[in-house]
Write a protein that holds these residues in place. Structure first.
Motif, PDB file in Angstrom:
ATOM      1  N   ASP A   1       1.226  -1.498  -9.919  1.00 25.01           N
ATOM      2  CA  ASP A   1       0.248  -2.461  -9.435  1.00 25.01           C
ATOM      3  C   ASP A   1       0.800  -3.880  -9.531  1.00 25.01           C
TER       4      ASP A   1
ATOM      5  N   SER B   1       3.213  -4.404  -6.650  1.00 31.06           N
ATOM      6  CA  SER B   1       2.552  -4.465  -5.352  1.00 31.06           C
ATOM      7  C   SER B   1       1.736  -5.742  -5.188  1.00 31.06           C
ATOM      8  N   LYS B   2       1.455  -6.441  -6.273  1.00 33.48           N
ATOM      9  CA  LYS B   2       0.668  -7.671  -6.203  1.00 33.48           C
ATOM     10  C   LYS B   2       1.539  -8.933  -6.116  1.00 33.48           C
TER      11      LYS B   2
ATOM     12  N   GLY C   1       0.792  -1.227   0.000  1.00 30.01           N
ATOM     13  CA  GLY C   1       0.000   0.000   0.000  1.00 30.01           C
ATOM     14  C   GLY C   1       0.818   1.269   0.000  1.00 30.01           C
TER      15      GLY C   1
ATOM     16  N   LYS D   1      -5.053  -5.630  -3.179  1.00 29.81           N
ATOM     17  CA  LYS D   1      -5.987  -4.854  -4.004  1.00 29.81           C
ATOM     18  C   LYS D   1      -5.332  -3.517  -4.308  1.00 29.81           C
ATOM     19  N   ASP D   2      -6.096  -2.447  -4.196  1.00 27.99           N
ATOM     20  CA  ASP D   2      -5.542  -1.110  -4.390  1.00 27.99           C
ATOM     21  C   ASP D   2      -4.789  -0.682  -3.129  1.00 27.99           C
ATOM     22  N   LYS D   3      -4.029   0.403  -3.224  1.00 28.35           N
ATOM     23  CA  LYS D   3      -3.166   0.826  -2.120  1.00 28.35           C
ATOM     24  C   LYS D   3      -3.931   1.051  -0.820  1.00 28.35           C
ATOM     25  N   ARG D   4      -5.056   1.761  -0.876  1.00 29.43           N
ATOM     26  CA  ARG D   4      -5.803   2.046   0.351  1.00 29.43           C
ATOM     27  C   ARG D   4      -6.345   0.759   0.965  1.00 29.43           C
ATOM     28  N   SER D   5      -6.900  -0.112   0.156  1.00 28.01           N
ATOM     29  CA  SER D   5      -7.417  -1.383   0.665  1.00 28.01           C
ATOM     30  C   SER D   5      -6.309  -2.212   1.314  1.00 28.01           C
ATOM     31  N   ASN D   6      -5.117  -2.181   0.716  1.00 30.42           N
ATOM     32  CA  ASN D   6      -3.987  -2.899   1.306  1.00 30.42           C
ATOM     33  C   ASN D   6      -3.627  -2.323   2.672  1.00 30.42           C
TER      34      ASN D   6
END
Length: 159
Positions: A107, A110-111, A100, A127-132
């Motif tokens: 992406d 980060s995955k 995140g 997922k996306d940065k905030r969700s992570n």
């Protein structure tokens, strides 16, 4: 004592239930333990210098909701978490926090499964940065609660 609701959903008295019963919670003035878990006081009318700003309350509610999802949807109950004594939840949280942060340049990067991910690759679900970051916060919360329960058990042993 406040009515318990799903994490992130205010009860009639304007409080938010976060998670797990049993462990005492020491926290800022906007958090308290009513005997059933951490309660965030969400009233807009409180005159409290320590009450987080609305955006911070949103983040806290999202972390609380994710923690509740981990319990209800994934089955990661406090009893289950208590078996993770090697710091696995903190390590997993650090992996999601890294995914995140701005150091995860893309992406795709980060995955990727982190080398220090403590569990099966099937459980790495970025997922996306905030969700992570929300997942990282929920995992940190779970680890802190686990530590608090363990300390509470030590302190009350023999009572």
């Amino acid at each position: 004592m406040s009515e318990k609701t799903e994490a992130g959903v205010p009860s009639a008295d304007g409080k938010y239930f976060i998670s797990g019963a049993g462990a005492p919670v020491i926290g800022p003035s906007w958090a308290k333990d009513d005997g059933g878990g951490l309660v965030l006081i969400g009233s807009e009318n409180r005159n409290d210098d320590f009450l987080p700003a609305p955006a911070q309350r949103t983040a806290l509610r999202d972390i609380a909701a994710e923690r509740q999802r981990q319990i209800s949807a994934e089955g990661w109950t406090p009893e289950h978490d208590d078996k993770h004594t090697a710091g696995d939840m903190a390590i997993a949280a650090s992996c999601y926090a890294w995914a995140g942060c701005s150091h995860a340049e893309s992406d795709v990067q980060s995955k990727r499964l982190p080398l220090d991910w403590p569990w099966s690759a099937a459980w790495w679900k970025p997922k996306d940065k905030r969700s992570n970051l929300v997942r990282a916060g929920a995992l940190i919360l779970a680890e802190i609660e686990r530590l608090d329960r363990a300390q509470f058990a030590i302190e009350t042993a023999g009572d």
